[in-house]
Design a protein around this motif. Structure first.
Motif, PDB file in Angstrom:
ATOM      1  N   ASP A  46      30.811 -25.407  -6.834  1.00 43.25           N
ATOM      2  CA  ASP A  46      31.928 -25.044  -7.701  1.00 43.25           C
ATOM      3  C   ASP A  46      31.644 -23.714  -8.382  1.00 43.25           C
ATOM      4  OD1 ASP A  46      33.480 -27.555  -7.549  1.00 43.25           O
ATOM      5  OD2 ASP A  46      31.748 -28.418  -8.583  1.00 43.25           O
ATOM      6  N   ILE A  47      32.713 -23.028  -8.763  1.00 43.95           N
ATOM      7  CA  ILE A  47      32.616 -21.849  -9.605  1.00 43.95           C
ATOM      8  C   ILE A  47      33.533 -22.084 -10.794  1.00 43.95           C
ATOM      9  CG2 ILE A  47      33.073 -19.391  -9.839  1.00 43.95           C
ATOM     10  CD1 ILE A  47      32.476 -19.043  -6.913  1.00 43.95           C
ATOM     11  N   ASP A  48      32.963 -22.038 -11.988  1.00 46.52           N
ATOM     12  CA  ASP A  48      33.729 -22.145 -13.225  1.00 46.52           C
ATOM     13  C   ASP A  48      33.604 -20.814 -13.953  1.00 46.52           C
ATOM     14  OD1 ASP A  48      34.459 -24.967 -13.054  1.00 46.52           O
ATOM     15  OD2 ASP A  48      32.330 -25.358 -13.384  1.00 46.52           O
ATOM     16  N   HIS A  49      34.701 -20.373 -14.566  1.00 54.24           N
ATOM     17  CA  HIS A  49      34.637 -19.085 -15.257  1.00 54.24           C
ATOM     18  C   HIS A  49      35.253 -19.189 -16.641  1.00 54.24           C
ATOM     19  CE1 HIS A  49      38.926 -18.224 -14.557  1.00 54.24           C
ATOM     20  NE2 HIS A  49      38.740 -18.846 -13.424  1.00 54.24           N
ATOM     21  N   GLY A  50      34.727 -18.369 -17.507  1.00 55.03           N
ATOM     22  CA  GLY A  50      35.233 -18.242 -18.866  1.00 55.03           C
ATOM     23  C   GLY A  50      35.067 -16.791 -19.266  1.00 55.03           C
ATOM     24  N   ALA A  51      35.264 -16.516 -20.535  1.00 54.40           N
ATOM     25  CA  ALA A  51      35.152 -15.141 -21.020  1.00 54.40           C
ATOM     26  C   ALA A  51      33.722 -14.627 -20.843  1.00 54.40           C
ATOM     27  CB  ALA A  51      35.545 -15.085 -22.483  1.00 54.40           C
ATOM     28  N   GLY A  52      33.531 -13.713 -19.895  1.00 55.06           N
ATOM     29  CA  GLY A  52      32.236 -13.080 -19.692  1.00 55.06           C
ATOM     30  C   GLY A  52      31.180 -13.928 -19.024  1.00 55.06           C
ATOM     31  N   THR A  53      31.562 -15.108 -18.511  1.00 56.51           N
ATOM     32  CA  THR A  53      30.581 -16.014 -17.897  1.00 56.51           C
ATOM     33  C   THR A  53      31.153 -16.665 -16.649  1.00 56.51           C
ATOM     34  OG1 THR A  53      29.681 -16.545 -20.073  1.00 56.51           O
ATOM     35  CG2 THR A  53      29.104 -18.026 -18.289  1.00 56.51           C
ATOM     36  N   VAL A  54      30.312 -16.766 -15.623  1.00 62.31           N
ATOM     37  CA  VAL A  54      30.645 -17.517 -14.414  1.00 62.31           C
ATOM     38  C   VAL A  54      29.498 -18.488 -14.169  1.00 62.31           C
ATOM     39  CG1 VAL A  54      30.977 -17.372 -11.917  1.00 62.31           C
ATOM     40  CG2 VAL A  54      31.989 -15.654 -13.389  1.00 62.31           C
ATOM     41  N   THR A  55      29.837 -19.757 -13.929  1.00 59.27           N
ATOM     42  CA  THR A  55      28.821 -20.767 -13.616  1.00 59.27           C
ATOM     43  C   THR A  55      29.002 -21.219 -12.179  1.00 59.27           C
ATOM     44  OG1 THR A  55      28.791 -21.514 -15.915  1.00 59.27           O
ATOM     45  CG2 THR A  55      27.834 -23.002 -14.266  1.00 59.27           C
ATOM     46  N   VAL A  56      27.933 -21.101 -11.395  1.00 60.48           N
ATOM     47  CA  VAL A  56      27.920 -21.512  -9.995  1.00 60.48           C
ATOM     48  C   VAL A  56      27.142 -22.820  -9.928  1.00 60.48           C
ATOM     49  CG1 VAL A  56      27.202 -20.881  -7.661  1.00 60.48           C
ATOM     50  CG2 VAL A  56      27.947 -19.092  -9.259  1.00 60.48           C
ATOM     51  N   SER A  57      27.824 -23.892  -9.520  1.00 63.71           N
ATOM     52  CA  SER A  57      27.204 -25.218  -9.499  1.00 63.71           C
ATOM     53  C   SER A  57      27.093 -25.743  -8.078  1.00 63.71           C
ATOM     54  CB  SER A  57      28.037 -26.210 -10.316  1.00 63.71           C
ATOM     55  OG  SER A  57      28.191 -25.763 -11.636  1.00 63.71           O
ATOM     56  N   ALA A  58      26.042 -26.514  -7.847  1.00 65.80           N
ATOM     57  CA  ALA A  58      25.822 -27.148  -6.544  1.00 65.80           C
ATOM     58  C   ALA A  58      26.411 -28.554  -6.551  1.00 65.80           C
ATOM     59  CB  ALA A  58      24.334 -27.217  -6.253  1.00 65.80           C
ATOM     60  N   ARG A  59      26.838 -28.996  -5.397  1.00 66.31           N
ATOM     61  CA  ARG A  59      27.267 -30.379  -5.191  1.00 66.31           C
ATOM     62  C   ARG A  59      26.501 -30.895  -3.991  1.00 66.31           C
ATOM     63  NH1 ARG A  59      33.620 -31.718  -5.463  1.00 66.31           N
ATOM     64  NH2 ARG A  59      34.117 -30.745  -7.447  1.00 66.31           N
ATOM     65  N   GLY A  60      25.920 -32.066  -4.107  1.00 68.90           N
ATOM     66  CA  GLY A  60      25.193 -32.636  -2.978  1.00 68.90           C
ATOM     67  C   GLY A  60      24.106 -31.692  -2.505  1.00 68.90           C
ATOM     68  N   SER A  61      24.132 -31.343  -1.239  1.00 70.16           N
ATOM     69  CA  SER A  61      23.117 -30.442  -0.678  1.00 70.16           C
ATOM     70  C   SER A  61      23.612 -29.000  -0.647  1.00 70.16           C
ATOM     71  CB  SER A  61      22.740 -30.901   0.733  1.00 70.16           C
ATOM     72  OG  SER A  61      23.891 -30.841   1.558  1.00 70.16           O
ATOM     73  N   GLY A  62      24.644 -28.690  -1.430  1.00 69.04           N
ATOM     74  CA  GLY A  62      25.261 -27.376  -1.384  1.00 69.04           C
ATOM     75  C   GLY A  62      24.633 -26.343  -2.284  1.00 69.04           C
ATOM     76  N   PHE A  63      23.306 -26.221  -2.271  1.00 66.12           N
ATOM     77  CA  PHE A  63      22.662 -25.221  -3.115  1.00 66.12           C
ATOM     78  C   PHE A  63      22.964 -23.825  -2.587  1.00 66.12           C
ATOM     79  CE2 PHE A  63      20.337 -29.005  -4.210  1.00 66.12           C
ATOM     80  CZ  PHE A  63      20.273 -28.896  -5.588  1.00 66.12           C
ATOM     81  N   ALA A  64      23.386 -22.957  -3.490  1.00 59.52           N
ATOM     82  CA  ALA A  64      23.789 -21.605  -3.117  1.00 59.52           C
ATOM     83  C   ALA A  64      22.580 -20.683  -3.000  1.00 59.52           C
ATOM     84  CB  ALA A  64      24.752 -21.051  -4.164  1.00 59.52           C
ATOM     85  N   ARG A  65      22.758 -19.646  -2.206  1.00 57.58           N
ATOM     86  CA  ARG A  65      21.832 -18.514  -2.169  1.00 57.58           C
ATOM     87  C   ARG A  65      22.603 -17.342  -2.754  1.00 57.58           C
ATOM     88  NH1 ARG A  65      19.786 -17.634   3.726  1.00 57.58           N
ATOM     89  NH2 ARG A  65      18.353 -16.243   2.656  1.00 57.58           N
ATOM     90  N   ALA A  66      21.878 -16.369  -3.326  1.00 57.06           N
ATOM     91  CA  ALA A  66      22.553 -15.229  -3.939  1.00 57.06           C
ATOM     92  C   ALA A  66      21.729 -13.963  -3.757  1.00 57.06           C
ATOM     93  CB  ALA A  66      22.791 -15.503  -5.420  1.00 57.06           C
ATOM     94  N   TRP A  67      22.444 -12.829  -3.733  1.00 55.37           N
ATOM     95  CA  TRP A  67      21.832 -11.515  -3.558  1.00 55.37           C
ATOM     96  C   TRP A  67      22.404 -10.566  -4.608  1.00 55.37           C
ATOM     97  CZ3 TRP A  67      23.483 -14.846   0.062  1.00 55.37           C
ATOM     98  CH2 TRP A  67      22.559 -15.274   1.009  1.00 55.37           C
TER      99      TRP A  67
END
Length: 76
Positions: A46-67
């Motif tokens: 999931d991606i949740d956003h608010g003022a100046g913040t984004v939260t990237v959350s995993a579900r199950g085995s869905g761990f994200a990679r980032a660059w």
């Protein structure tokens, strides 16, 4: 799925859950986030956003990679 998060008008804090890792992007910087493929009908994260913040959350085995903007992989 791959998405690009960009800081446009001011700093953007990118948080990863459940790890708690946090990165602050300055205006003009970006971060690419990618989840592994999942079965049809499943949600990797999931991606949740608010003022100046984004939260990237995993579900199950869905761990994200980032660059970061330089192409270096960051810890999620």
């Amino acid at each position: 799925m791959k998405v690009r998060l960009s800081a446009v008008d001011g700093p953007l804090t990118v948080q990863f859950e459940p790890s708690g890792m946090e990165y602050v992007l300055s205006p003009g910087e970006h971060m690419d986030v990618e989840w592994p493929p999942v079965a049809p009908g499943e949600i990797a994260g999931d991606i949740d956003h608010g003022a100046g913040t984004v939260t990237v959350s995993a579900r199950g085995s869905g761990f994200a990679r980032a660059w970061n903007a330089q192409g270096a992989e960051v810890t999620t």
